[in-house]
Design a protein around this motif. Structure first.
Motif, mmCIF file in Angstrom:
data_model
loop_
_atom_site.group_PDB
_atom_site.id
_atom_site.type_symbol
_atom_site.label_atom_id
_atom_site.label_comp_id
_atom_site.label_asym_id
_atom_site.label_seq_id
_atom_site.Cartn_x
_atom_site.Cartn_y
_atom_site.Cartn_z
ATOM 1 N N LEU A 1 18.167 37.718 81.901
ATOM 2 C CA LEU A 1 18.066 36.617 80.955
ATOM 3 C C LEU A 1 19.395 35.897 80.802
ATOM 4 O O LEU A 1 19.485 34.689 81.017
ATOM 5 C CB LEU A 1 17.600 37.135 79.581
ATOM 6 N N ILE A 2 20.437 36.635 80.399
ATOM 7 C CA ILE A 2 21.691 35.973 80.093
ATOM 8 C C ILE A 2 22.813 36.999 80.048
ATOM 9 O O ILE A 2 22.570 38.188 79.814
ATOM 10 C CB ILE A 2 21.576 35.209 78.741
ATOM 11 N N GLN A 3 24.042 36.525 80.303
ATOM 12 C CA GLN A 3 25.219 37.369 80.210
ATOM 13 C C GLN A 3 26.263 36.692 79.334
ATOM 14 O O GLN A 3 26.490 35.475 79.438
ATOM 15 C CB GLN A 3 25.840 37.615 81.590
ATOM 16 N N TYR A 4 26.910 37.483 78.487
ATOM 17 C CA TYR A 4 28.054 37.027 77.725
ATOM 18 C C TYR A 4 29.268 37.851 78.112
ATOM 19 O O TYR A 4 29.167 39.060 78.321
ATOM 20 C CB TYR A 4 27.799 37.153 76.215
ATOM 21 N N TYR A 5 30.380 37.170 78.203
ATOM 22 C CA TYR A 5 31.643 37.834 78.517
ATOM 23 C C TYR A 5 32.660 37.445 77.466
ATOM 24 O O TYR A 5 33.013 36.266 77.339
ATOM 25 C CB TYR A 5 32.125 37.452 79.923
ATOM 26 N N ASN A 6 33.100 38.417 76.693
ATOM 27 C CA ASN A 6 34.132 38.205 75.671
ATOM 28 C C ASN A 6 33.808 37.025 74.756
ATOM 29 O O ASN A 6 34.674 36.207 74.461
ATOM 30 C CB ASN A 6 35.482 38.001 76.358
ATOM 31 N N GLY A 7 32.565 36.948 74.362
ATOM 32 C CA GLY A 7 32.150 35.934 73.402
ATOM 33 C C GLY A 7 31.619 34.644 73.992
ATOM 34 O O GLY A 7 31.064 33.808 73.262
ATOM 35 N N GLU A 8 31.788 34.471 75.305
ATOM 36 C CA GLU A 8 31.361 33.216 75.933
ATOM 37 C C GLU A 8 30.183 33.464 76.864
ATOM 38 O O GLU A 8 30.129 34.480 77.556
ATOM 39 C CB GLU A 8 32.514 32.624 76.765
ATOM 40 N N GLU A 9 29.273 32.518 76.924
ATOM 41 C CA GLU A 9 28.177 32.627 77.879
ATOM 42 C C GLU A 9 28.725 32.564 79.292
ATOM 43 O O GLU A 9 29.481 31.643 79.645
ATOM 44 C CB GLU A 9 27.187 31.477 77.660
ATOM 45 N N ARG A 10 28.364 33.562 80.134
ATOM 46 C CA ARG A 10 28.926 33.641 81.479
ATOM 47 C C ARG A 10 27.900 33.267 82.549
ATOM 48 O O ARG A 10 28.249 32.650 83.540
ATOM 49 C CB ARG A 10 29.433 35.064 81.723
ATOM 50 N N ALA A 11 26.660 33.692 82.341
ATOM 51 C CA ALA A 11 25.626 33.383 83.328
ATOM 52 C C ALA A 11 24.272 33.327 82.627
ATOM 53 O O ALA A 11 24.048 34.016 81.633
ATOM 54 C CB ALA A 11 25.581 34.443 84.435
ATOM 55 N N PHE B 1 18.132 41.751 101.047
ATOM 56 C CA PHE B 1 18.669 40.688 100.189
ATOM 57 C C PHE B 1 19.167 39.549 101.068
ATOM 58 O O PHE B 1 19.327 39.723 102.283
ATOM 59 C CB PHE B 1 19.802 41.248 99.324
ATOM 60 N N PRO B 2 19.412 38.383 100.474
ATOM 61 C CA PRO B 2 19.929 37.261 101.271
ATOM 62 C C PRO B 2 21.283 37.629 101.862
ATOM 63 O O PRO B 2 22.163 38.125 101.147
ATOM 64 C CB PRO B 2 20.067 36.126 100.257
ATOM 65 N N SER B 3 21.454 37.383 103.149
ATOM 66 C CA SER B 3 22.694 37.803 103.812
ATOM 67 C C SER B 3 23.838 36.808 103.598
ATOM 68 O O SER B 3 24.994 37.122 103.878
ATOM 69 C CB SER B 3 22.461 38.001 105.311
ATOM 70 N N SER B 4 23.550 35.626 103.091
ATOM 71 C CA SER B 4 24.614 34.655 102.852
ATOM 72 C C SER B 4 25.172 34.835 101.437
ATOM 73 O O SER B 4 24.469 35.284 100.532
ATOM 74 C CB SER B 4 24.083 33.236 103.032
ATOM 75 N N ASN B 5 26.437 34.507 101.269
ATOM 76 C CA ASN B 5 27.088 34.559 99.948
ATOM 77 C C ASN B 5 26.984 35.925 99.282
ATOM 78 O O ASN B 5 26.739 36.026 98.093
ATOM 79 C CB ASN B 5 26.488 33.506 98.999
ATOM 80 N N PHE B 6 27.190 36.962 100.069
ATOM 81 C CA PHE B 6 27.118 38.312 99.518
ATOM 82 C C PHE B 6 28.371 38.597 98.716
ATOM 83 O O PHE B 6 29.487 38.307 99.135
ATOM 84 C CB PHE B 6 26.975 39.350 100.639
ATOM 85 N N TYR B 7 28.154 39.190 97.533
ATOM 86 C CA TYR B 7 29.300 39.687 96.788
ATOM 87 C C TYR B 7 29.175 41.181 96.502
ATOM 88 O O TYR B 7 30.117 41.938 96.659
ATOM 89 C CB TYR B 7 29.508 38.923 95.474
ATOM 90 N N ALA B 8 27.994 41.582 96.060
ATOM 91 C CA ALA B 8 27.793 43.004 95.715
ATOM 92 C C ALA B 8 26.303 43.314 95.726
ATOM 93 O O ALA B 8 25.458 42.418 95.688
ATOM 94 C CB ALA B 8 28.379 43.317 94.330
ATOM 95 N N LEU B 9 25.997 44.603 95.791
ATOM 96 C CA LEU B 9 24.620 45.060 95.647
ATOM 97 C C LEU B 9 24.638 46.309 94.781
ATOM 98 O O LEU B 9 25.441 47.219 94.996
ATOM 99 C CB LEU B 9 24.001 45.400 97.004
ATOM 100 N N HIS B 10 23.751 46.343 93.786
ATOM 101 C CA HIS B 10 23.708 47.468 92.857
ATOM 102 C C HIS B 10 22.474 48.332 93.141
ATOM 103 O O HIS B 10 21.387 47.807 93.394
ATOM 104 C CB HIS B 10 23.607 46.962 91.412
ATOM 105 N N THR C 1 25.860 33.954 93.395
ATOM 106 C CA THR C 1 27.211 33.436 93.195
ATOM 107 C C THR C 1 27.408 32.986 91.750
ATOM 108 O O THR C 1 28.510 32.938 91.261
ATOM 109 C CB THR C 1 27.485 32.252 94.135
ATOM 110 N N GLY C 2 26.332 32.670 91.076
ATOM 111 C CA GLY C 2 26.435 32.276 89.669
ATOM 112 C C GLY C 2 26.336 33.456 88.724
ATOM 113 O O GLY C 2 26.187 33.290 87.518
ATOM 114 N N ASN C 3 26.410 34.669 89.280
ATOM 115 C CA ASN C 3 26.363 35.901 88.483
ATOM 116 C C ASN C 3 25.001 36.170 87.869
ATOM 117 O O ASN C 3 24.880 36.955 86.942
ATOM 118 C CB ASN C 3 27.439 35.913 87.386
#
Lengths: 115, 111
Positions: free
Chosen positions: A46-56, B25-34, B95-97
């Motif tokens: 849904l959403i992530q906050y980092y140190n008080g700010e919306e991150r993603a 998973f998509p092979s482009s723009n890989f950063y991590a996999l959990h 990439t946008g987390n």
């Protein structure tokens, strides 16, 4: 026990109502993430906050909002509730969270039932 | 929306067997996999975070490998025990987390 706490554990409410879910991250963690798990779907970010700010931001409905307070606890507000909002809501925390490579620790979840 | 797929959907093995399953998973723009382990009536528990510079990860009888070029990760369990019965999830941060989860592999270990 992950160290992440969520309240309440269970919540039953009616359509059209508003509820607030609360999450306290592990001591020292700056990021909080919210996830929804509906019956017919996997875990949805849904959403992530980092140190008080919306991150993603993920697939969060406009009827939903969240915030992270100065003491780093977070609240997820769900309004104009619909039957389809019934789900298990998890919060997770991580130490940092500026990127996607940090281990996340999940809380026990809040089970919401909308009647 | 990114596509993260896990296979098989479910698996039944005998105690003592070794097993493995896949996360694609998509092979482009890989950063991590959990990788997470999720027992019934509990919350997901982190197993590994696989990153670009990482080698095989290992935790007891569980290990994971990563192939970022072809976009997959394997999770291996050696000598499965009944307590390994759980759903194993993988998650891929964009990439946008934003985190995208697979639907999981449900493992049942038969004593």
């Amino acid at each position: 026990d992950s160290g992440v706490t969520q309240t309440p554990k269970h919540l039953i409410t009616a359509t059209g109502q508003r509820v607030t879910l609360r999450c306290s991250p592990r001591s020292g963690d700056l990021s909080v993430y919210w996830y929804q798990q509906s019956l017919d779907q996997g875990l949805q970010f849904l959403i992530q906050y980092y140190n008080g700010e919306e991150r993603a931001k993920g697939n969060i409905l406009e009827r939903f909002s969240a915030q992270q307070f100065p003491d780093l606890h977070s609240e997820l507000n769900l309004s104009s509730l619909e039957l389809g909002d019934s789900a298990l809501y998890f919060c997770a925390s991580s130490v940092g969270g500026q990127d996607g490579g940090e281990t996340q620790y999940f809380g026990p979840g809040t089970r919401l039932l909308v009647l | 929306i990114l596509n993260v797929e896990q296979s098989p959907q479910s698996l039944h093995v005998q105690e003592g067997d070794s097993t493995n399953f896949t996360c694609s998973f998509p092979s482009s723009n890989f950063y991590a996999l959990h990788w997470y382990r999720w027992e019934t009536a509990k919350s997901p528990e982190a197993l590994f975070v696989m990153t670009l510079n990482g080698d095989e990860k290992k935790k007891g009888r569980i290990s994971a490998t990563l192939n970022t070029k072809e976009g997959y990760s394997y999770l291996y369990i050696k000598g499965s025990q009944p307590e390994d019965s759980a759903t194993y999830l993988c998650a891929f941060p964009s990439t946008g987390n934003q985190f995208y989860f697979g639907t999981g592999t449900s493992l049942t270990v038969i004593p």
